[in-house]
Design a protein around this motif. Structure first.
Motif, PDB file in Angstrom:
ATOM      1  N   LEU A  71       1.144   4.647  -6.757  1.00  0.00           N
ATOM      2  CA  LEU A  71       2.418   4.105  -6.282  1.00  0.00           C
ATOM      3  C   LEU A  71       3.331   3.776  -7.458  1.00  0.00           C
ATOM      4  N   ALA A  72       2.776   3.116  -8.471  1.00  0.00           N
ATOM      5  CA  ALA A  72       3.586   2.721  -9.629  1.00  0.00           C
ATOM      6  C   ALA A  72       4.174   3.946 -10.324  1.00  0.00           C
ATOM      7  N   ALA A  73       3.378   5.001 -10.466  1.00  0.00           N
ATOM      8  CA  ALA A  73       3.874   6.215 -11.123  1.00  0.00           C
ATOM      9  C   ALA A  73       5.010   6.836 -10.325  1.00  0.00           C
ATOM     10  N   ALA A  74       4.866   6.885  -9.015  1.00  0.00           N
ATOM     11  CA  ALA A  74       5.913   7.464  -8.176  1.00  0.00           C
ATOM     12  C   ALA A  74       7.177   6.617  -8.210  1.00  0.00           C
ATOM     13  N   MET A  75       7.018   5.283  -8.182  1.00  0.00           N
ATOM     14  CA  MET A  75       8.178   4.397  -8.187  1.00  0.00           C
ATOM     15  C   MET A  75       8.916   4.453  -9.522  1.00  0.00           C
ATOM     16  N   ARG A  76       8.178   4.505 -10.609  1.00  0.00           N
ATOM     17  CA  ARG A  76       8.820   4.576 -11.915  1.00  0.00           C
ATOM     18  C   ARG A  76       9.531   5.901 -12.130  1.00  0.00           C
ATOM     19  N   ALA A  77       9.076   6.947 -11.424  1.00  0.00           N
ATOM     20  CA  ALA A  77       9.727   8.248 -11.520  1.00  0.00           C
ATOM     21  C   ALA A  77      10.868   8.396 -10.514  1.00  0.00           C
ATOM     22  N   SER A  78      11.138   7.327  -9.745  1.00  0.00           N
ATOM     23  CA  SER A  78      12.189   7.364  -8.706  1.00  0.00           C
ATOM     24  C   SER A  78      12.004   8.576  -7.797  1.00  0.00           C
ATOM     25  N   ALA A  79      10.765   8.755  -7.326  1.00  0.00           N
ATOM     26  CA  ALA A  79      10.430   9.941  -6.538  1.00  0.00           C
ATOM     27  C   ALA A  79      10.956   9.898  -5.113  1.00  0.00           C
ATOM     28  N   ALA A  80      11.343   8.692  -4.626  1.00  0.00           N
ATOM     29  CA  ALA A  80      11.714   8.595  -3.214  1.00  0.00           C
ATOM     30  C   ALA A  80      12.599   7.383  -2.960  1.00  0.00           C
ATOM     31  N   ARG A  81      13.200   7.381  -1.762  1.00  0.00           N
ATOM     32  CA  ARG A  81      13.944   6.195  -1.325  1.00  0.00           C
ATOM     33  C   ARG A  81      13.010   5.095  -0.863  1.00  0.00           C
ATOM     34  N   GLY A  82      11.864   5.501  -0.287  1.00  0.00           N
ATOM     35  CA  GLY A  82      10.896   4.533   0.199  1.00  0.00           C
ATOM     36  C   GLY A  82       9.492   4.987  -0.137  1.00  0.00           C
ATOM     37  N   TYR A  83       8.574   3.997  -0.268  1.00  0.00           N
ATOM     38  CA  TYR A  83       7.201   4.305  -0.664  1.00  0.00           C
ATOM     39  C   TYR A  83       6.245   3.557   0.252  1.00  0.00           C
ATOM     40  N   LEU A  84       5.194   4.247   0.674  1.00  0.00           N
ATOM     41  CA  LEU A  84       4.138   3.564   1.406  1.00  0.00           C
ATOM     42  C   LEU A  84       2.799   4.165   1.024  1.00  0.00           C
ATOM     43  N   ASP A  85       1.753   3.386   1.253  1.00  0.00           N
ATOM     44  CA  ASP A  85       0.405   3.903   1.052  1.00  0.00           C
ATOM     45  C   ASP A  85      -0.360   3.785   2.361  1.00  0.00           C
ATOM     46  N   VAL A  86      -1.466   4.500   2.452  1.00  0.00           N
ATOM     47  CA  VAL A  86      -2.285   4.489   3.664  1.00  0.00           C
ATOM     48  C   VAL A  86      -3.716   4.044   3.346  1.00  0.00           C
ATOM     49  N   ALA A  87      -3.867   3.274   2.264  1.00  0.00           N
ATOM     50  CA  ALA A  87      -5.197   2.822   1.852  1.00  0.00           C
ATOM     51  C   ALA A  87      -5.782   1.879   2.897  1.00  0.00           C
ATOM     52  N   SER A  88      -7.110   1.833   2.965  1.00  0.00           N
ATOM     53  CA  SER A  88      -7.796   1.042   3.982  1.00  0.00           C
ATOM     54  C   SER A  88      -7.890  -0.432   3.626  1.00  0.00           C
ATOM     55  N   VAL A  89      -7.414  -0.822   2.442  1.00  0.00           N
ATOM     56  CA  VAL A  89      -7.272  -2.231   2.078  1.00  0.00           C
ATOM     57  C   VAL A  89      -5.836  -2.443   1.607  1.00  0.00           C
ATOM     58  N   LYS A  90      -5.315  -3.657   1.829  1.00  0.00           N
ATOM     59  CA  LYS A  90      -3.904  -3.863   1.586  1.00  0.00           C
ATOM     60  C   LYS A  90      -3.602  -4.958   0.572  1.00  0.00           C
ATOM     61  N   GLY A  91      -4.388  -6.030   0.555  1.00  0.00           N
ATOM     62  CA  GLY A  91      -4.073  -7.146  -0.332  1.00  0.00           C
ATOM     63  C   GLY A  91      -4.154  -6.786  -1.800  1.00  0.00           C
ATOM     64  N   GLY A  92      -5.223  -6.082  -2.193  1.00  0.00           N
ATOM     65  CA  GLY A  92      -5.426  -5.740  -3.598  1.00  0.00           C
ATOM     66  C   GLY A  92      -4.314  -4.890  -4.176  1.00  0.00           C
ATOM     67  N   PRO A  93      -3.995  -3.733  -3.576  1.00  0.00           N
ATOM     68  CA  PRO A  93      -2.900  -2.909  -4.115  1.00  0.00           C
ATOM     69  C   PRO A  93      -1.568  -3.646  -4.196  1.00  0.00           C
ATOM     70  N   GLN A  94      -1.275  -4.481  -3.182  1.00  0.00           N
ATOM     71  CA  GLN A  94      -0.019  -5.215  -3.210  1.00  0.00           C
ATOM     72  C   GLN A  94       0.033  -6.179  -4.396  1.00  0.00           C
ATOM     73  N   ARG A  95      -1.059  -6.893  -4.632  1.00  0.00           N
ATOM     74  CA  ARG A  95      -1.086  -7.831  -5.771  1.00  0.00           C
ATOM     75  C   ARG A  95      -1.022  -7.092  -7.107  1.00  0.00           C
ATOM     76  N   GLN A  96      -1.657  -5.918  -7.177  1.00  0.00           N
ATOM     77  CA  GLN A  96      -1.590  -5.133  -8.408  1.00  0.00           C
ATOM     78  C   GLN A  96      -0.163  -4.702  -8.709  1.00  0.00           C
ATOM     79  N   LEU A  97       0.564  -4.272  -7.679  1.00  0.00           N
ATOM     80  CA  LEU A  97       1.954  -3.854  -7.875  1.00  0.00           C
ATOM     81  C   LEU A  97       2.817  -5.039  -8.314  1.00  0.00           C
TER      82      LEU A  97
END
Length: 362
Positions: A71-97
Motif C-alpha cells: 500500500l505504501a509503495a502504491a500511495m507514494r507512487a500516486s498510483a490511484a485516487r483511492g486505495y484499499l486492501d483485502v487482507a484478512s486482518v485490518k488493525g495491523g496494516p492500518q497501524r503500520q501505515l
C-alpha cells in the motif's frame, strides 16, 4: 469507476479483477510473479501492462505481512485516487501505515469474507463474493469519495457491505474464521496416524468438520501471524471447554453413580451451549436459521443424476432451500439431503417416489 489496478493476482485479487472487468472496468494487473499476472490476464481479468497514469482505485491483494508495504509503495507512487486492501486482518496494516506517516484520507481497509481451499488465479471466479459479507474499516480520515469507490467495488462483486472498526474486525474473524481453521486442522491431524479401518468409517460429520483442513498451510501461517493475540484468546476458551469436557467424560467412566451423573451434566452443558451458539449462525439471506425438513434420496454416481432430482423437485413446485451430499464409502452411490420448508416435505417425498427415486428416512 473506469480504471483499477489490482496488486496481487491470487484468488481474491483475480476474482475481484474478473468481476470488475466483466462490468467494463479497465483493470491493470500486477504481481511479484509476472507469470501469475499473465495467467490472470489470460483468464479475462484485465491486462498485465502498467497503467499510463493514476487509476481510479488500487486494490492491494497481497498476504497480510506485505500489505502495508505494498500500500505504501502504491500511495507514494500516486498510483490511484483511492486505495484499499483485502487482507484478512485490518488493525495491523492500518497501524503500520499510520506509523509510516502516510496520509490515509485516500485509504480504506476491507476484507471480503469469502474464499476457497484452493488458491491462485486459476481458482478465481467473478462470482466468488456473491452474497458474502465484505467488511469495510474506514479510518477517521477516510475520504467519502474513497468510501464510495469501495462500496462500488463491493456492489460490482455482488457482496454485502459491513462497516466495522478494524480491531473489532480482527477479534471477530479470530472467532468465526481463524480459530475454526485451526480446530479443523487439529481434528484432521487425528486421522493422520489412525488405523485404516477407522478412516474407512468416515462419514459426513468428519467431512464437514475437516473440510477447511485442506487449506494451504503457508497461507494460514501468514494470516495467523498477523492476528495471533485474538486467536489465542478464543483458543484459550476452547481449551477450557475441552478440559472440562475431558473431566466430564472421565467421570462417566467412574463406578460412582454420582460422578457419572455429574459427568453427564458436564457433557450435556457443552452440547447445549453448542446448540445455542449454532442457532445464532445466520441462515439463508443472512436471516435467522430456518428449521428445514430434510428429504433424503439415494442417488447413483452417474452424470445428470443431481440435475434430474432438482428438475423433479421443480416440476413438483418445490423450492429446495439447501442441499448436502453424503458419499457412500466404497460404493458408486450416495445420499442427497434436500432441505425444504417443513410443509413442502411430504409433497416432495411423494413426488420423488412417484418418479422412481428411492428415499431414506432423514
Amino acid at each position: 469507476m473506469r480504471t483499477a489496478l489490482v496488486i496481487g493476482t491470487g484468488l481474491i485479487g483475480t476474482s475481484a479483477a474478473l468481476a470488475l472487468a466483466g462490468r467494463g472496468v479497465t483493470v491493470h494487473l500486477r504481481d511479484h510473479d509476472p507469470a501469475s499476472a499473465r495467467t490472470a490476464a489470460a483468464l479475462g481479468a484485465g491486462t498485465d501492462t502498467e497503467p499510463e497514469g493514476p487509476v481510479d482505485l488500487a486494490i492491494v491483494a497481497v498476504p497480510p505481512a506485505h500489505t502495508a508495504a505494498a500500500l505504501a509503495a502504491a500511495m507514494r507512487a500516486s498510483a490511484a485516487r483511492g486505495y484499499l486492501d483485502v487482507a484478512s486482518v485490518k488493525g495491523g496494516p492500518q497501524r503500520q501505515l499510520e506509523a509510516m506517516g502516510l496520509d490515509l484520507t485516500a485509504y480504506i481497509g476491507t476484507h471480503p469474507m469469502s474464499g476457497k481451499e484452493r488458491s491462485g488465479p486459476l481458482a478465481a471466479g467473478a462470482d466468488l463474493f456473491e452474497g458474502r459479507p465484505w467488511v469495510l474499516t474506514p479510518t477517521r480520515t477516510t475520504d467519502t469519495e474513497v468510501l464510495n469507490l469501495a462500496l462500488e467495488l463491493v456492489a460490482v462483486c455482488g457482496a454485502v457491505p459491513v462497516v466495522m472498526d478494524a480491531d473489532a474486525h480482527d477479534r471477530a474473524v479470530a472467532l468465526v474464521s481463524h480459530t475454526p481453521q485451526l480446530v479443523s486442522s487439529m481434528v484432521a491431524a487425528r486421522l493422520e496416524e489412525a488405523e485404516e479401518s477407522a478412516v474407512r468409517l468416515c462419514g459426513q460429520g468428519i467431512r464437514d468438520v475437516t473440510r477447511i483442513a485442506a487449506s494451504d498451510p503457508r497461507m494460514w501461517i501468514e494470516i495467523l501471524s498477523a492476528n495471533p493475540g485474538p486467536v489465542a484468546d478464543v483458543l484459550a476458551g476452547v481449551a477450557a471447554d475441552l478440559d472440562e469436557t475431558v473431566r466430564a467424560l472421565r467421570s462417566l467412566q467412574s463406578a460412582d453413580e454420582e460422578k457419572r451423573r455429574d459427568g453427564a451434566t458436564g457433557v450435556e452443558d457443552v452440547l447445549r451451549r453448542g446448540n445455542a451458539g449454532r442457532a445464532r449462525v445466520p441462515g439463508k439471506h443472512g436471516t435467522a436459521p430456518a428449521a428445514y425438513e430434510t428429504v433424503v434420496v439415494l442417488i447413483g454416481d452417474r452424470p445428470g443424476e443431481l440435475a434430474r432430482i432438482f428438475a423433479d423437485a421443480g416440476r413438483a413446485g418445490i423450492n429446495v432451500e439447501d442441499v448436502r451430499i453424503e458419499h457412500a464409502t466404497g460404493r458408486q452411490a450416495g445420499l442427497v439431503q434436500l432441505m425444504v420448508e417443513p410443509a413442502a416435505a411430504p409433497a416432495l417425498a411423494a413426488a420423488l417416489r412417484d418418479r422412481g427415486w428411492s428415499l431414506r428416512t432423514g
